[in-house]
Scaffold this motif. Structure first.
Motif, short mmCIF file in Angstrom:
data_model
loop_
_atom_site.label_atom_id
_atom_site.label_comp_id
_atom_site.label_asym_id
_atom_site.label_seq_id
_atom_site.Cartn_x
_atom_site.Cartn_y
_atom_site.Cartn_z
N ASP A 168 -2.70 -6.57 -9.02
CA ASP A 168 -3.21 -7.44 -9.55
C ASP A 168 -2.61 -8.14 -10.81
O ASP A 168 -2.71 -9.30 -11.17
N HIS A 169 -2.19 -7.13 -11.60
CA HIS A 169 -1.34 -7.65 -12.89
C HIS A 169 -0.23 -8.50 -12.71
O HIS A 169 0.00 -9.55 -13.46
N VAL A 170 0.45 -8.14 -11.64
CA VAL A 170 1.67 -8.97 -11.27
C VAL A 170 1.35 -10.47 -10.75
O VAL A 170 1.94 -11.23 -11.31
N ALA B 27 0.80 -1.21 -0.01
CA ALA B 27 -0.08 -0.15 -0.08
C ALA B 27 0.90 1.29 -0.05
O ALA B 27 1.66 1.17 0.57
N GLY B 28 0.42 2.19 -0.69
CA GLY B 28 1.26 3.53 -0.95
C GLY B 28 2.35 3.44 -2.07
O GLY B 28 2.80 4.26 -2.04
N ARG B 29 2.52 2.21 -2.49
CA ARG B 29 3.85 1.89 -3.28
C ARG B 29 3.40 1.58 -5.02
O ARG B 29 3.75 1.82 -5.44
N PHE B 30 2.26 0.78 -4.65
CA PHE B 30 1.86 -0.05 -6.07
C PHE B 30 0.28 0.22 -5.63
O PHE B 30 -0.41 -0.06 -4.84
N THR B 31 -0.42 0.49 -6.93
CA THR B 31 -1.91 0.24 -6.95
C THR B 31 -2.32 -1.00 -6.96
O THR B 31 -1.64 -2.14 -7.24
N ARG C 84 4.68 -15.78 -3.64
CA ARG C 84 5.91 -15.55 -3.38
C ARG C 84 6.66 -14.89 -4.84
O ARG C 84 7.34 -13.90 -4.57
N LEU C 85 6.22 -15.17 -6.07
CA LEU C 85 6.86 -14.71 -7.09
C LEU C 85 6.29 -13.29 -7.24
O LEU C 85 7.12 -12.38 -7.71
N ALA C 86 4.87 -13.12 -7.22
CA ALA C 86 4.35 -11.94 -7.20
C ALA C 86 5.17 -10.89 -6.34
O ALA C 86 5.54 -9.48 -6.54
N ARG C 87 5.26 -11.23 -5.08
CA ARG C 87 6.06 -10.33 -4.06
C ARG C 87 7.56 -10.10 -4.52
O ARG C 87 7.87 -8.96 -4.32
N GLN C 88 8.06 -10.87 -5.05
CA GLN C 88 9.70 -10.83 -5.54
C GLN C 88 9.60 -9.78 -6.57
O GLN C 88 10.27 -9.07 -6.62
N ARG C 89 8.75 -9.92 -7.60
CA ARG C 89 8.55 -9.05 -8.57
C ARG C 89 8.19 -7.51 -8.23
O ARG C 89 8.79 -6.79 -8.68
N LEU C 90 7.26 -7.39 -7.11
CA LEU C 90 6.99 -6.14 -6.66
C LEU C 90 8.19 -5.75 -6.07
O LEU C 90 8.37 -4.19 -6.18
N ILE C 91 8.86 -6.35 -5.16
CA ILE C 91 10.05 -5.76 -4.45
C ILE C 91 11.10 -5.38 -5.29
O ILE C 91 11.79 -4.23 -5.02
N GLU C 92 11.09 -6.04 -6.53
CA GLU C 92 12.19 -5.87 -7.46
C GLU C 92 12.02 -4.20 -7.94
O GLU C 92 12.82 -3.64 -8.64
N HIS C 93 10.82 -3.81 -8.06
CA HIS C 93 10.21 -2.60 -8.66
C HIS C 93 10.26 -1.60 -7.64
O HIS C 93 9.62 -0.49 -8.13
N LEU C 94 10.80 -1.79 -6.34
CA LEU C 94 10.42 -0.66 -5.33
C LEU C 94 11.66 0.48 -5.66
O LEU C 94 12.74 -0.05 -6.14
#
Length: 69
Positions: free
Chosen positions: A35-37, A26-30, A59-69
């Motif tokens: 949902d897309h990731v 929250a506050g980082r990604f919509t 796990r994969l979605a979390r990792q992909r989101l972290i990589e884009h922080l």
């Protein structure tokens, strides 16, 4: 990374991952981007056993989101 419009999620495990990761980021990604990731992660892990899929998608979605922080 740009989100695209998707039909509603009917799989409760995917919906749960979207909900948890939306709260976590929250506050980082919509929610649309999360949902897309998550959907992309689900698609990429489609060959994983049904029992392991929910955890692996999240796990994969979390990792992909972290990589884009």
């Amino acid at each position: 990374m740009q989100a695209s419009v998707h039909p509603p999620v009917t799989d409760p495990t995917v919906r749960g991952a979207v909900d948890r990761l939306t709260a976590e980021f929250a506050g980082r990604f919509t929610q649309d981007l999360v949902d897309h990731v998550v959907r992309g992660s689900h698609r990429d892990l489609d060959v994983v056993s049904a029992a392991a899929l929910p955890e692996m998608v999240e796990r994969l979605a979390r990792q992909r989101l972290i990589e884009h922080l």
